[in-house]
Design an enzyme around this catalytic site. Structure first.
Site, PDB file in Angstrom:
ATOM      1  N   ASP A 297       0.815  -1.214   0.000  1.00  0.00           N
ATOM      2  CA  ASP A 297       0.000   0.000   0.000  1.00  0.00           C
ATOM      3  C   ASP A 297       0.847   1.262   0.000  1.00  0.00           C
ATOM      4  O   ASP A 297       1.642   1.480   0.920  1.00  0.00           O
ATOM      5  CB  ASP A 297      -0.915  -0.009   1.229  1.00  0.00           C
TER       6      ASP A 297
ATOM      7  N   SER B 134       0.122   4.343   3.035  1.00  0.00           N
ATOM      8  CA  SER B 134       0.482   4.265   4.448  1.00  0.00           C
ATOM      9  C   SER B 134       1.931   3.805   4.537  1.00  0.00           C
ATOM     10  O   SER B 134       2.541   3.465   3.517  1.00  0.00           O
ATOM     11  CB  SER B 134      -0.443   3.308   5.214  1.00  0.00           C
TER      12      SER B 134
ATOM     13  N   ASN C  40       3.351   1.839   7.557  1.00  0.00           N
ATOM     14  CA  ASN C  40       3.663   0.794   8.542  1.00  0.00           C
ATOM     15  C   ASN C  40       3.463  -0.595   7.970  1.00  0.00           C
ATOM     16  O   ASN C  40       2.514  -0.841   7.210  1.00  0.00           O
ATOM     17  CB  ASN C  40       2.778   0.939   9.782  1.00  0.00           C
TER      18      ASN C  40
ATOM     19  N   TRP D  94       2.475  -4.266   9.326  1.00  0.00           N
ATOM     20  CA  TRP D  94       1.983  -5.003  10.479  1.00  0.00           C
ATOM     21  C   TRP D  94       1.362  -6.310  10.019  1.00  0.00           C
ATOM     22  O   TRP D  94       0.863  -6.429   8.895  1.00  0.00           O
ATOM     23  CB  TRP D  94       0.973  -4.194  11.303  1.00  0.00           C
TER      24      TRP D  94
ATOM     25  N   TYR E 207      -8.095   2.913  10.322  1.00  0.00           N
ATOM     26  CA  TYR E 207      -8.437   2.612   8.935  1.00  0.00           C
ATOM     27  C   TYR E 207      -9.919   2.895   8.733  1.00  0.00           C
ATOM     28  O   TYR E 207     -10.710   2.809   9.665  1.00  0.00           O
ATOM     29  CB  TYR E 207      -8.149   1.148   8.614  1.00  0.00           C
TER      30      TYR E 207
ATOM     31  N   ASP F 218      -2.379   6.091  -4.637  1.00  0.00           N
ATOM     32  CA  ASP F 218      -2.656   5.186  -3.517  1.00  0.00           C
ATOM     33  C   ASP F 218      -3.122   3.833  -4.023  1.00  0.00           C
ATOM     34  O   ASP F 218      -4.261   3.676  -4.456  1.00  0.00           O
ATOM     35  CB  ASP F 218      -3.714   5.818  -2.621  1.00  0.00           C
TER      36      ASP F 218
ATOM     37  N   THR G 268      -6.461   2.111  -2.366  1.00  0.00           N
ATOM     38  CA  THR G 268      -7.819   2.634  -2.488  1.00  0.00           C
ATOM     39  C   THR G 268      -8.442   2.142  -3.781  1.00  0.00           C
ATOM     40  O   THR G 268      -7.824   2.204  -4.837  1.00  0.00           O
ATOM     41  CB  THR G 268      -7.813   4.176  -2.455  1.00  0.00           C
TER      42      THR G 268
END
Length: 383
Positions: free
Chosen positions: A81, A84, A86, A88, A126, A269, A272
Site C-alpha cells: 500500500d 500508508s 507501517n 503489520w 483505517y 494510492d 484505495t
C-alpha cells in the site's frame, strides 16, 4: 493518521506467488487480485484530526503478495500500500475472541531466532476499522531480499472489519514516506534503500484489469518494467513527503473545467479502490456525468445503459492530459447497478488516485528524486 484500505471479502484460498529477479537487477513480485462481493466497507481518506469515514463500494479489487518474517521464515500475505507507511501482521497474542483476529496467519516471535523486542504500542486507524499493535524487530524477507532489523507491528487487536474468514490476506505493507509511519519506524522499502538491497530507490506498480488471468499485476522493487507500459514517463514532483502527494493542474470534462479551488493536490494510492476527492469537486464531476448521489451509500449512481455515451474525465498532470474513460471509471454490479468511481469525502482536501487511475497508468515511485512517474499501462489478455 490516515492509513489504507486493508481487508475485503473474497471467496478464495491461500496461496503464495513465485517472485523473480531479472538481469536488470530489479525484483518482480507478482500480485494476486481479489474481487470482493457486495458487503464490506472500503477505506476512506482520513485527515489528522477526524475519524475515518467509511465508504461503501460493492465491486472492488484488492492487490496483494507474499512476504515472510523471522528465522525460520513465517509466511504472510500482505497488501502493498502506497497510502500508508507501517508494516503489520497479526500476532499470536491476537486472541480469537478479538473480532478480526481469527482466520489469519500469525507471527510468533518466540519461534524466531532473529527476533528483538521493542514493545511500543501503536494504534492504526483505517476506514475499514482499527488495529492495535506493539512494535517488534526481526528480519523481513521480500523475495530473496533479507531486510534485517526491520521494526513492524504485531497486531493484538483487529476490529470486526478484519474478521472475514474468506480473506487470504494477513496484514499491510506500507510504502509511503517515513514521515507518515506511526511510531517513528522506518518503512521496509526505505530499509532496503538504506541497506543497499535495491539497485535504485524506486518501486513501481502494474495493476491488471484482466478478469480471467491468475495474476493481478506486478510490484517491481528497484526500478520499472518496460513491458508493462508504453511511451515515456511523465514525471511530477512530490509536493509533500508524507503520502505520495503531487499537484494536479486541472480536471476537464468535454472541455468544461472542474473548479479547482486553491490548486488541486492528489496522492497515488494502491490501497484505495476508488478515486476519492473533496465533496464539492466530486459533485461537480458527477453532475457533469449525469450521476445521481445516494447519501446512504455515499456513491453517485448512473444509468448503465448510458455508459457508452459518457465522456472521458481528464486529469492534467505536469501539463499533460491523463484521461480516464467511462469503461474505467464506471463500476457495474450484478443486476446492472452502476455507479461512478468518483466518491466524495467532505473532510479530504486531496484527491486519492486509487486503482481506477493506477490500472490505466503504470506508476513509478521514485524516492531518489522525490517524484512520481506515470505512463500508459499495457494491459495484456492474460498474465
Amino acid at each position: 493518521m490516515r492509513a489504507a484500505l486493508v481487508f475485503l471479502v473474497y471467496f478464495g484460498v491461500m496461496c503464495f506467488l513465485h517472485t523473480t529477479q531479472g538481469e536488470d537487477g530489479v525484483i518482480r513480485i507478482p500480485l494476486k487480485r481479489l474481487q470482493r462481493p457486495l458487503t464490506s466497507v472500503t477505506r476512506r481518506f482520513r485527515n489528522f484530526l477526524r475519524d475515518p469515514e467509511p465508504l461503501r463500494n460493492d465491486n472492488e479489487f484488492l492487490y496483494y503478495g507474499p512476504i515472510s518474517i523471522g528465522t525460520p521464515p513465517q509466511p504472510f500475505l500482505v497488501t502493498f500500500d502506497t497510502g500508508s507507511s507501517n508494516l503489520w501482521v497479526p500476532s499470536v497474542l491476537c486472541p480469537d475472541t478479538a473480532p478480526g483476529c481469527p482466520h489469519h496467519h500469525k507471527y510468533n516471535h518466540s519461534m524466531s531466532s532473529t527476533y528483538r523486542p521493542n514493545g511500543t504500542v501503536i494504534h492504526l486507524l483505517y476506514g475499514t476499522g482499527n488495529v492495535t499493535a506493539f512494535l517488534s524487530t526481526d528480519v523481513v524477507r521480500v523475495d530473496e531480499l533479507n531486510v534485517v532489523g526491520t521494526t513492524f507491528g504485531e497486531a493484538t487487536y483487529m476490529s470486526k472489519d478484519f474478521a472475514y474468514p474468506e480473506v487470504p490476506i494477513d496484514g499491510l505493507f506500507g510504502m509511503a514516506y517515513p514521515g507518515l509511519a506511526v511510531g517513528g519506524v522506518t518503512p521496509v522499502f526505505n530499509k532496503m534503500i538504506e541497506e543497499g538491497l535495491v539497485s535504485k530507490p524506486i518501486f513501481s506498480f502494474f495493476l491488471s484489469v484482466n478478469d480471467n488471468g491468475t495474476r493481478g499485476g506486478e510490484l517491481v522493487l528497484g526500478g520499472s518494467d518496460p513491458s508493462h507500459y508504453t511511451g515515456e514517463f511523465t514525471y511530477v514532483p512530490v509536493s509533500q513527503k508524507m503520502y505520495w502527494q503531487f499537484g494536479v493542474d486541472g480536471i476537464d470534462i468535454k472541455g468544461a473545467p472542474v473548479t479547482c479551488e486553491s490548486g488541486c493536490q492528489a496522492i497515488a494510492d494502491t490501497g484505495t479502490s476508488l478515486i476519492v476527492g473533496p465533496s464539492k469537486m466530486i459533485k461537480e464531476i458527477n453532475d457533469q456525468l449525469g450521476a445521481v448521489y445516494n447519501p446512504q451509500q455515499q456513491l453517485y449512481f448512473i444509468n448503465c445503459n448510458e455508459i457508452s455515451s459518457l465522456p472521458n474525465v481528464v486529469f492534467m498532470i505536469a501539463n499533460k492530459p491523463f484521461p480516464i474513460s467511462p469503461k474505467e471509471y464506471v463500476v457495474m454490479n450484478p443486476g446492472n447497478v452502476c455507479f461512478t468511481a468518483f466518491a466524495p469525502d467532505e473532510f479530504s482536501p486531496l484527491f486519492i488516485m486509487g486503482d481506477p487511475f493506477l490500472r490505466v497508468y503504470y506508476a513509478e515511485f521514485d524516492f531518489g528524486n522525490n517524484r512520481l512517474g506515470f505512463a500508459t499501462a499495457v494491459q495484456k489478455q492474460k498474465l
